[in-house]
Write an enzyme that holds these catalytic residues in place. Sequence first.
Site, PDB file in Angstrom:
ATOM      1  N   CYS A  94      24.961 -35.768  -2.896  1.00 49.16           N
ATOM      2  CA  CYS A  94      23.631 -35.729  -2.291  1.00 49.16           C
ATOM      3  C   CYS A  94      23.415 -34.622  -1.274  1.00 49.16           C
ATOM      4  O   CYS A  94      22.323 -34.085  -1.150  1.00 49.16           O
ATOM      5  CB  CYS A  94      23.331 -37.045  -1.592  1.00 49.16           C
ATOM      6  SG  CYS A  94      23.820 -38.492  -2.529  1.00 49.16           S
ATOM      7  N   CYS A  97      21.618 -31.189  -1.772  1.00 47.54           N
ATOM      8  CA  CYS A  97      20.150 -31.112  -1.757  1.00 47.54           C
ATOM      9  C   CYS A  97      19.560 -31.562  -0.430  1.00 47.54           C
ATOM     10  O   CYS A  97      18.618 -30.972   0.076  1.00 47.54           O
ATOM     11  CB  CYS A  97      19.563 -31.988  -2.855  1.00 47.54           C
ATOM     12  SG  CYS A  97      19.385 -31.182  -4.437  1.00 47.54           S
ATOM     13  N   HIS A  98      20.098 -32.655   0.119  1.00 51.39           N
ATOM     14  CA  HIS A  98      19.455 -33.295   1.271  1.00 51.39           C
ATOM     15  C   HIS A  98      20.075 -32.925   2.607  1.00 51.39           C
ATOM     16  O   HIS A  98      19.567 -33.342   3.648  1.00 51.39           O
ATOM     17  CB  HIS A  98      19.477 -34.818   1.087  1.00 51.39           C
ATOM     18  CG  HIS A  98      18.713 -35.269  -0.114  1.00 51.39           C
ATOM     19  ND1 HIS A  98      17.337 -35.353  -0.143  1.00 51.39           N
ATOM     20  CD2 HIS A  98      19.129 -35.626  -1.357  1.00 51.39           C
ATOM     21  CE1 HIS A  98      16.944 -35.767  -1.340  1.00 51.39           C
ATOM     22  NE2 HIS A  98      18.011 -35.932  -2.096  1.00 51.39           N
ATOM     23  N   MET A 135      14.900 -35.428  -8.926  1.00 55.40           N
ATOM     24  CA  MET A 135      15.858 -36.400  -8.441  1.00 55.40           C
ATOM     25  C   MET A 135      16.547 -37.066  -9.638  1.00 55.40           C
ATOM     26  O   MET A 135      15.887 -37.640 -10.500  1.00 55.40           O
ATOM     27  CB  MET A 135      15.117 -37.450  -7.606  1.00 55.40           C
ATOM     28  CG  MET A 135      15.926 -38.670  -7.280  1.00 55.40           C
ATOM     29  SD  MET A 135      17.245 -38.306  -6.125  1.00 55.40           S
ATOM     30  CE  MET A 135      17.914 -39.950  -5.930  1.00 55.40           C
ATOM     31  N   HIS A 374      20.814 -17.650  -2.045  1.00 54.37           N
ATOM     32  CA  HIS A 374      22.057 -18.092  -2.678  1.00 54.37           C
ATOM     33  C   HIS A 374      22.974 -16.893  -2.947  1.00 54.37           C
ATOM     34  O   HIS A 374      23.711 -16.477  -2.076  1.00 54.37           O
ATOM     35  CB  HIS A 374      21.760 -18.869  -3.957  1.00 54.37           C
ATOM     36  CG  HIS A 374      22.921 -19.622  -4.490  1.00 54.37           C
ATOM     37  ND1 HIS A 374      23.575 -20.595  -3.748  1.00 54.37           N
ATOM     38  CD2 HIS A 374      23.581 -19.555  -5.670  1.00 54.37           C
ATOM     39  CE1 HIS A 374      24.582 -21.083  -4.456  1.00 54.37           C
ATOM     40  NE2 HIS A 374      24.609 -20.463  -5.628  1.00 54.37           N
ATOM     41  N   HIS A 417      19.954 -17.676 -10.888  1.00 58.42           N
ATOM     42  CA  HIS A 417      21.355 -17.759 -10.469  1.00 58.42           C
ATOM     43  C   HIS A 417      22.075 -16.544 -11.056  1.00 58.42           C
ATOM     44  O   HIS A 417      22.717 -16.630 -12.106  1.00 58.42           O
ATOM     45  CB  HIS A 417      21.985 -19.059 -10.947  1.00 58.42           C
ATOM     46  CG  HIS A 417      23.303 -19.356 -10.281  1.00 58.42           C
ATOM     47  ND1 HIS A 417      24.454 -18.640 -10.562  1.00 58.42           N
ATOM     48  CD2 HIS A 417      23.650 -20.271  -9.339  1.00 58.42           C
ATOM     49  CE1 HIS A 417      25.454 -19.121  -9.828  1.00 58.42           C
ATOM     50  NE2 HIS A 417      24.988 -20.101  -9.079  1.00 58.42           N
TER      51      HIS A 417
END
Length: 594
Positions: A94, A97-98, A135, A374, A417
């Site tokens: 998790c 992302c969070h 999600m 990134h 990417h």
Amino acid sequence: MRGRPSLFPKLASCVAATSLMLLSATAAGYAQQQAPAPKPADVEQHKTTPGGQYQPSLDVLGKGATEQPGTKPGDPNLTKAEFDKANQIYFERCAGCHGVLRKGATGKPLTPDLTKKLGFDYLRDFITYGSPGGMPNWGTSGQLEAADIDLMARYLLNTPAQPPEFGMKEMKDSWKVLVPVAQRPTKKMNKLDIDNLFSVTLRDAGEIALIDGTTKKIEHIIKSGYAVHISRMSASGRYLYIIGRDSKLNLIDLWMDPPQTVAELKIGTEARSVETSKFKGYEDKYAIAGAYWPPQYVLMDGATLEPIKVVSTRGMTEDTQEYHPEPRVASIVASHFKPEFVVNVKETGQVLLVNYQDLKNLKVTAIEAERFLHDGGFDKTGRYFLVAANARHKVAIVDTKEDKLVGVVETGGQTPHPGRGANLEHPKFGPVWATSHLGSETISFIGTDPEKHKQFAWKVVQTVEGQGGGSLFIKTHPKSENLYVDTPLNTDAEISSSVAVFKIKDLAGEKPTYKVLPIGQWSGISEGARRVVQGEFNKDGTEIWFSVWNNKAQDSAIVVVDDKTLTLKAVIRDRRLVTPTGKFNVFNTRNDVY
């Protein structure tokens, strides 16, 4: 790499989850106080795309010791064992992302002031069913048991855990010089062709393999940190720097017989990036590494890894100017035009140009680019750096000679990417830099020549379709007529075990087509997913190497392709090749050839 995949993260994404079956009395009581849960997303409509599946897991943090915060009145109680398990699930599935502190990154914040308004039932159902917005459906997909989903819903109603900081004291405690500089050779002592050596990540073995690019033989296996993310070369070509996801740095002297680690340093708990000084007069003098946690970068002595200066990246986001407590250092490159490192900070969207002329009076130019930076690479001149802001589906361009932002462009695909990207001479648009995408089959070409092809510069001049989404790397070489695109995260096994090859001269056509190379099949391996990842050319640009990446208990391989004929040239099979992923040719890495 960048991240970078990881360089090669697990196929996991945003939030962790909960369970109906083992609802504790405390949790059930808490849930009854809440409003009815909103209807969850329609499972039939929710299909997790390759782009949705991919987020960098913080698996090292998940295994670390984190102090359990105190429980506030009315919060669900977690035993120490439950907290440790939930913490591990959160960091592994998790936090990418969070956020480590649950304050949000590419995913929404999950702090108690927000989760308590949603309530236990909503959290449980949302984790179970997922959403069309990306999600994952952790429950209905079978990736989390009902008991785990229950646990995670309760965990999210509690105060977030904060992993420990890692400062200069902790770094100095971890620092080891195994072979002092005075005891190292003054000339190359082995017979290796260092420029055509490949540093190959053996991800799940905690090792790298040094493979001879001519003989295809594994010359040496060297112990490393967990899951090496990237390998970087010093400007002289003597020293190899590798960094694992556990933030452990190894400095390897390639002149020694055999090459071996001469210094070690741990710079945090989770990390992805390392680089060395390349500007004239500073060759091999300094190194820099960036961490995911704590959010910081570290400047070091290039020959010993002695930490000299630690700099936090906590600060304001480039768009809303809001404070962010955990901006991760995603990728770092060394400027060829100034004594500077280009440090890309994910959550704030800042590109930091760190001048290493005077570390005591450090000068940092902060460029507001785009959030969620990134990985990326230079254009063919080495002046312009192009970096993917992947969650925003954009690429930012920085002029490292003038120290300024050139522009930010929409790539036309979902979640770029590029790895380091691919530079090529387009038959219609001149010099371009290309990226593939995680979330779509799109391959985008951005013009990079503001002098002779000004009308095309810093624009997406063409997009073409490849095999599908789930691409991590795109590759070519100045001597190659081909452009290679991998798709290791595609959900189709045939696509994930092959690569698409475009003829560069055919890109001028109305709808360029590609040839599929069955790399997984060529490997001779019949078991496993055989995910094919990260093409890397040899020094001469005559052949390209691909990793056939299975899990730890299965056979993996490296497949070598003749670039001119697009035929199988060699297969490297060895029991020591445990989960090979990233491959870095010394010459190409040292000289930023891509």
